[in-house]
Enzyme design. Structure first.
Site, PDB file in Angstrom:
ATOM      1  N   HIS A  28      10.565   2.090  65.606  1.00 35.83           N
ATOM      2  CA  HIS A  28      10.368   0.748  65.070  1.00 35.83           C
ATOM      3  C   HIS A  28      11.098  -0.263  65.932  1.00 35.83           C
ATOM      4  O   HIS A  28      12.069   0.058  66.617  1.00 35.83           O
ATOM      5  CB  HIS A  28      10.844   0.655  63.615  1.00 35.83           C
ATOM      6  CG  HIS A  28      12.338   0.688  63.452  1.00 35.83           C
ATOM      7  ND1 HIS A  28      13.132  -0.437  63.513  1.00 35.83           N
ATOM      8  CD2 HIS A  28      13.192   1.731  63.236  1.00 35.83           C
ATOM      9  CE1 HIS A  28      14.393  -0.107  63.328  1.00 35.83           C
ATOM     10  NE2 HIS A  28      14.461   1.202  63.163  1.00 35.83           N
ATOM     11  N   CYS A  29      10.600  -1.493  65.906  1.00 31.75           N
ATOM     12  CA  CYS A  29      11.329  -2.591  66.524  1.00 31.75           C
ATOM     13  C   CYS A  29      11.846  -3.464  65.396  1.00 31.75           C
ATOM     14  O   CYS A  29      12.025  -3.005  64.275  1.00 31.75           O
ATOM     15  CB  CYS A  29      10.450  -3.350  67.516  1.00 31.75           C
ATOM     16  SG  CYS A  29       8.989  -4.086  66.775  1.00 31.75           S
ATOM     17  N   MET A  30      12.071  -4.723  65.643  1.00 31.66           N
ATOM     18  CA  MET A  30      12.711  -5.558  64.636  1.00 31.66           C
ATOM     19  C   MET A  30      11.783  -5.893  63.471  1.00 31.66           C
ATOM     20  O   MET A  30      12.232  -6.136  62.362  1.00 31.66           O
ATOM     21  CB  MET A  30      13.215  -6.845  65.285  1.00 31.66           C
ATOM     22  CG  MET A  30      14.091  -7.693  64.384  1.00 31.66           C
ATOM     23  SD  MET A  30      15.599  -6.872  63.849  1.00 31.66           S
ATOM     24  CE  MET A  30      16.648  -7.088  65.290  1.00 31.66           C
TER      25      MET A  30
END
Length: 657
Positions: A28-30
């Site tokens: 995941h990213c932000m």
């Protein structure tokens, strides 16, 4: 419960993408889950977009589910936890054999996945120093209850023993004192073993092997006249050389060695040869490299101590009080025992011991400063409450390993406080101890020639010095965050402590996080941002590499890949700053950030840099996105008319509800 919400959302996402058996990997990213699907045709995108909590879906090189900051990380962890792997790890092939009906076979899937051993731990990318402190904290905090219990017994036994040595107590107390020494000796005499076990656990090695390495430093079975040689000097090795730091280093290396053997030795004989070869290699390494290295340091240190003592005066007291705690951690304090005994033989007392006792007093002063400034951190305060009385009695391990060392700066400022106390003791002069015993308040009965008042003045100076230097220079911002007893951040941690934090401001501004060309969010070449799935804001095509904070407020979180962070402004706006498009894959290489969760920043403050050439070389866009994620607080957002903008200049005016 909040956990149920994330669990339900994770299950609903799985139900719309073909279940975990259709997943190869999740990261995941932000703002978004990045899911690598085995068969994209099984994904029901239209239905997934309707799931409450899902802000949108993007189908690019990976299948991306947009959830927003603060939620995506919790859902991602729940999804990988349900199948027994870690973030970024490949999902087990065995899951493919499970029924496509995920809801019906969830238990079977979980049981099958649990068979896959996942030794990799997801770690935040951070400086080596912060990572080391995090490991030290994990190793020693489980020992705090033992430190406190055994430390109190040690302190009381020390006071009684010193009073008996000073003929203030009769011989009838000997059995009681000896019994108490036996109790606290169960921890402090064998502390290396406990540290070895915990270190092995922390680094993913076999705990028993770590304990053996910890015990090895005692040179068990090597009984005089037999000795083991120092291969560099030819002299005999001294039991205990290396100390705590030697154990930490050796067991850290052991973790790599053991994992290497597990990987390369056939499964049929792994249980036999992996522990055997690991212990043989690391035993030789510890005995003939780590311990001699500590011995070399010891020899050098003896000469340094003699030189310092010859210099005399307050300078020598300051240096000795300053360096004693690092010596204890290296196990080098034991070399001082013959020096103490020789001084007592020649002078009738050892003037060195009262000076060195100031090191622990500096820890006490630092702990009091932390107690006052970090009173919202209940976990830290509870540790201090248990360790402080023990420290006053002269047992410093709980304060060192449980409080100051894991925080970093307080350890240094506490050492300086010890140096100040040492300077006072040495400056007064002629303050010595008639015998070797515990330090702190417990040493008072052993102070020779009625000089106990001078010793007390030194203690007070160390307390005050450690307190003042720590209070003004040694308290990390992260330690002042509001936390519960379990160390979890409370919601109030995101709020600033200024009086304006609670005031509802009706207008606000966002400044440009980089210099460059200002753009509307709708013009960004990324559907998630251009469609405003996670919020509204603006973009800047950077022309310079310096990164600035767009608001005044608190850093809430920083991605381990350094390509994004979230923050909360003084007026309650929740901001996401995203450096580049699809740059999560660059694993942080182009970015250097000087911020971490809990830091207070002001608008226009430099917070890092980004390497535009590296981003371009990776064929990624360097576009910097600034988004307000809690638009329910915003009535209107208007960009300035400027096409080219300097970093730190006002980019948007905001009207708050």
């Amino acid at each position: 419960m909040a956990e149920d919400k994330y669990q339900v959302l994770a299950q609903q996402i799985y139900a719309h993408i073909g279940g975990p058996q259709n997943v190869s990997k999740i990261i995941h990213c932000m703002t978004r889950l990045r899911i690598t699907l085995k068969d994209e045709s099984q994904a029901e995108t239209a239905g997934l977009k309707k799931v409450p909590g899902v802000l949108g879906v993007a189908e690019e090189d990976t299948y991306q589910v947009i959830l927003g900051p603060g939620i995506v990380n919790k859902v991602a962890k729940e999804m990988v936890a349900q199948v027994g792997v870690e973030l970024g790890q490949d999902f087990p092939d065995q899951l493919a054999k499970q029924s496509s009906n995920y809801a019906a076979d969830k238990q079977a899937v979980t049981q099958k996945a649990a068979q896959v051993h996942a030794e990799h731990k997801a770690k935040l990318k951070q400086t080596w120093w912060r990572m080391a402190l995090k490991h030290i904290s994990s190793i020693f905090i489980p020992l705090i209850p033992a430190f406190v219990g055994a430390g109190l017994i040690s302190g009381i036994a020390g006071i009684l023993g010193n009073m008996q040595t000073a003929h203030l107590l009769g011989p009838e107390w000997s059995t009681i004192i000896l019994t108490m020494k036996a109790i606290y000796g169960g921890l402090f005499i064998y502390l290396n073993i406990y540290v070895g076990i915990n270190t092995a656990t922390e680094f993913g090695a076999t705990p028993g092997l770590g304990g053996i390495i910890g015990g090895l430093v005692y040179l068990p079975g090597v009984v005089a006249p037999s000795t083991l040689p120092n291969i560099f000097t030819g002299t005999a090795l001294t039991a205990g050389s290396g100390g705590i730091i030697g154990i930490l280093f050796s067991v850290w290396i052991l973790a790599f060695v053991e994992k290497w053997f597990h990987k390369h030795i056939p499964d049929s004989v792994d249980i036999i040869f992996s522990p055997f070869l690991t212990l043989l290699v690391m035993g030789l390494f510890t005995i003939f490299l780590v311990m001699p290295a500590a011995g070399w340091i010891s020899s050098s240190l003896v000469g340094s101590i003699n030189w310092i003592l010859n210099v005399g005066g307050a300078f020598s007291g300051f240096v000795l009080g300053l360096v004693f705690l690092p010596m204890v951690m290296l196990g080098l304090h034991q070399i001082l025992t013959p020096i103490h005994l020789e001084m007592i033989k020649q002078l009738g007392n050892t003037p060195l011991l009262p000076i060195l006792a100031m090191a622990g007093a500096g820890q006490v002063g630092a702990a009091i400063a932390l107690w006052i400034k970090c009173r919202k951190n209940k976990q830290l305060i509870n540790l201090i409450k248990g360790a402080l009385p023990v420290g006053i009695l002269g047992v410093g391990e709980p304060l060192i390993y449980g409080v100051s060392l894991p925080l970093g700066r307080p350890f240094v400022t506490a050492c300086i406080g010890g140096g100040i106390g040492g300077a006072v003791i040495s400056g007064i002069g002629h303050i010595g101890a008639t015998s070797i015993g515990p330090s702190g308040v417990a040493l008072i009965p052993l102070i020779a020639n009625g000089k106990w008042f001078g010793y007390v003045l030194g203690l007070l100076a160390a307390y005050v010095g450690g307190f003042l230097i720590t209070y003004f220079f040694g308290v990390p911002k992260s330690a002042m965050l509001a936390k519960n007893e379990a160390g979890e951040l409370l919601e109030t941690s995101d709020k600033t402590t200024t009086s304006t934090a609670a005031v509802k401001v009706k207008a606000a501004t966002l400044t440009a996080p980089v210099s460059g060309k200002l753009e509307k969010l709708a013009d960004v070449n990324d559907g998630v941002f251009s469609k405003k799935m996670v919020g509204d804001g603006f973009a800047v095509e950077p022309t310079e590499e310096t990164i600035y904070s767009p608001i005044t407020g608190t850093i809430v979180s920083v991605m381990d890949t350094k390509h994004a962070w979230t923050m909360k402004s003084e007026n309650g706006l929740e901001i996401l700053v995203h450096l580049g498009l699809d740059t999560v894959k660059l694993k942080g290489e182009p970015f250097s950030l000087d911020i971490q969760a809990g830091d207070q920043v002001i608008a226009g403050q430099q917070v890092g840099t980004m390497d535009l050439q590296k981003i371009a070389a990776a064929n990624k866009a360097a576009t910097v996105i600034t988004v307000i994620t809690n638009l329910d607080q915003v009535a209107a957002l208007d960009l300035t008319q400027t096409k080219t903008i300097a970093g730190g200049a006002i980019a948007a005016n905001i009207k708050l509800k």
